[in-house]
Design a protein around this motif. Sequence first.
Motif, PDB file in Angstrom:
ATOM      1  N   ALA A  69       0.818  -1.215   0.000  1.00 57.16           N
ATOM      2  CA  ALA A  69       0.000   0.000   0.000  1.00 57.16           C
ATOM      3  C   ALA A  69       0.853   1.268   0.000  1.00 57.16           C
ATOM      4  O   ALA A  69       0.323   2.376   0.013  1.00 57.16           O
ATOM      5  CB  ALA A  69      -0.924   0.003   1.217  1.00 57.16           C
ATOM      6  N   GLY A  70       2.188   1.093   0.000  1.00 57.01           N
ATOM      7  CA  GLY A  70       3.082   2.246  -0.025  1.00 57.01           C
ATOM      8  C   GLY A  70       3.198   2.965   1.308  1.00 57.01           C
ATOM      9  O   GLY A  70       3.575   4.128   1.361  1.00 57.01           O
ATOM     10  N   ARG A  71       2.908   2.289   2.399  1.00 55.24           N
ATOM     11  CA  ARG A  71       2.989   2.889   3.737  1.00 55.24           C
ATOM     12  C   ARG A  71       4.257   2.404   4.448  1.00 55.24           C
ATOM     13  O   ARG A  71       4.200   1.623   5.390  1.00 55.24           O
ATOM     14  CB  ARG A  71       1.748   2.545   4.557  1.00 55.24           C
ATOM     15  N   GLU A  72       5.383   2.864   3.988  1.00 55.11           N
ATOM     16  CA  GLU A  72       6.665   2.442   4.546  1.00 55.11           C
ATOM     17  C   GLU A  72       6.809   2.846   6.015  1.00 55.11           C
ATOM     18  O   GLU A  72       7.451   2.149   6.797  1.00 55.11           O
ATOM     19  CB  GLU A  72       7.816   3.018   3.712  1.00 55.11           C
ATOM     20  N   ASP A  73       6.187   3.959   6.409  1.00 51.10           N
ATOM     21  CA  ASP A  73       6.264   4.403   7.800  1.00 51.10           C
ATOM     22  C   ASP A  73       5.641   3.373   8.744  1.00 51.10           C
ATOM     23  O   ASP A  73       6.214   3.044   9.789  1.00 51.10           O
ATOM     24  CB  ASP A  73       5.584   5.764   7.974  1.00 51.10           C
ATOM     25  N   LEU A  74       4.485   2.838   8.366  1.00 46.79           N
ATOM     26  CA  LEU A  74       3.827   1.833   9.198  1.00 46.79           C
ATOM     27  C   LEU A  74       4.564   0.492   9.141  1.00 46.79           C
ATOM     28  O   LEU A  74       4.646  -0.219  10.152  1.00 46.79           O
ATOM     29  CB  LEU A  74       2.372   1.649   8.755  1.00 46.79           C
ATOM     30  N   ALA A  75       5.111   0.169   7.982  1.00 47.22           N
ATOM     31  CA  ALA A  75       5.884  -1.073   7.845  1.00 47.22           C
ATOM     32  C   ALA A  75       7.116  -1.035   8.749  1.00 47.22           C
ATOM     33  O   ALA A  75       7.488  -2.050   9.350  1.00 47.22           O
ATOM     34  CB  ALA A  75       6.293  -1.293   6.389  1.00 47.22           C
ATOM     35  N   GLU A  76       7.726   0.134   8.877  1.00 50.20           N
ATOM     36  CA  GLU A  76       8.907   0.275   9.723  1.00 50.20           C
ATOM     37  C   GLU A  76       8.563   0.034  11.199  1.00 50.20           C
ATOM     38  O   GLU A  76       9.330  -0.592  11.927  1.00 50.20           O
ATOM     39  CB  GLU A  76       9.525   1.673   9.538  1.00 50.20           C
ATOM     40  N   VAL A  77       7.413   0.504  11.641  1.00 50.94           N
ATOM     41  CA  VAL A  77       6.957   0.267  13.019  1.00 50.94           C
ATOM     42  C   VAL A  77       6.799  -1.230  13.262  1.00 50.94           C
ATOM     43  O   VAL A  77       7.233  -1.767  14.290  1.00 50.94           O
ATOM     44  CB  VAL A  77       5.628   1.008  13.297  1.00 50.94           C
ATOM     45  N   GLU A  78       6.189  -1.922  12.300  1.00 52.45           N
ATOM     46  CA  GLU A  78       5.986  -3.371  12.421  1.00 52.45           C
ATOM     47  C   GLU A  78       7.325  -4.105  12.445  1.00 52.45           C
ATOM     48  O   GLU A  78       7.496  -5.062  13.197  1.00 52.45           O
ATOM     49  CB  GLU A  78       5.117  -3.900  11.270  1.00 52.45           C
ATOM     50  N   ARG A  79       8.282  -3.669  11.619  1.00 51.22           N
ATOM     51  CA  ARG A  79       9.619  -4.293  11.609  1.00 51.22           C
ATOM     52  C   ARG A  79      10.291  -4.143  12.976  1.00 51.22           C
ATOM     53  O   ARG A  79      10.945  -5.069  13.459  1.00 51.22           O
ATOM     54  CB  ARG A  79      10.504  -3.677  10.526  1.00 51.22           C
TER      55      ARG A  79
END
Length: 147
Positions: A69-79
């Motif tokens: 979905a192009g939400r790298e900011d949220l993906a980074e939190v999950e990582r």
Amino acid sequence: MLKQQIQDAMKAAMKAGEKDKLGVIRLIMAAIKQREVDERIELDDAQVLAVLDKMVKQRRDSISQYESAGREDLAEVERFEVGIIQAYLPTPLTEAEIAQMVESAVSETGAAAMSDMGKVMGVLRPQIQGRADMGAVSALVKQRLGS
């Protein structure tokens, strides 16, 4: 016990003022407590590992959805959360170790067809839980039994 180790890490994170880490550890403790309340039991290490493994799997799914979905900011939190949770999991197994465990489980159960997959996974699950992606292990067992 693993649960005690997580509680000690929570106290240490509070004292050190590590708010992000503390938040993730609180999520872990909440998931453990929820399962204990739901099932009216005290979780042992194997059951705590199962909870942690499930949490990692959920976050990996979220990461892939956020990235698509192009939400790298949220993906980074999950990582970040995956990194904290994985600190409490045992060292992951290598591909060769998993393959060897699958072979020994197949020979131990005498599995010869796909209908025997449940027996093989029943033997493997306690040995591998938290140390490998169960989906990948399942695929490996299917491949082995299919040949």
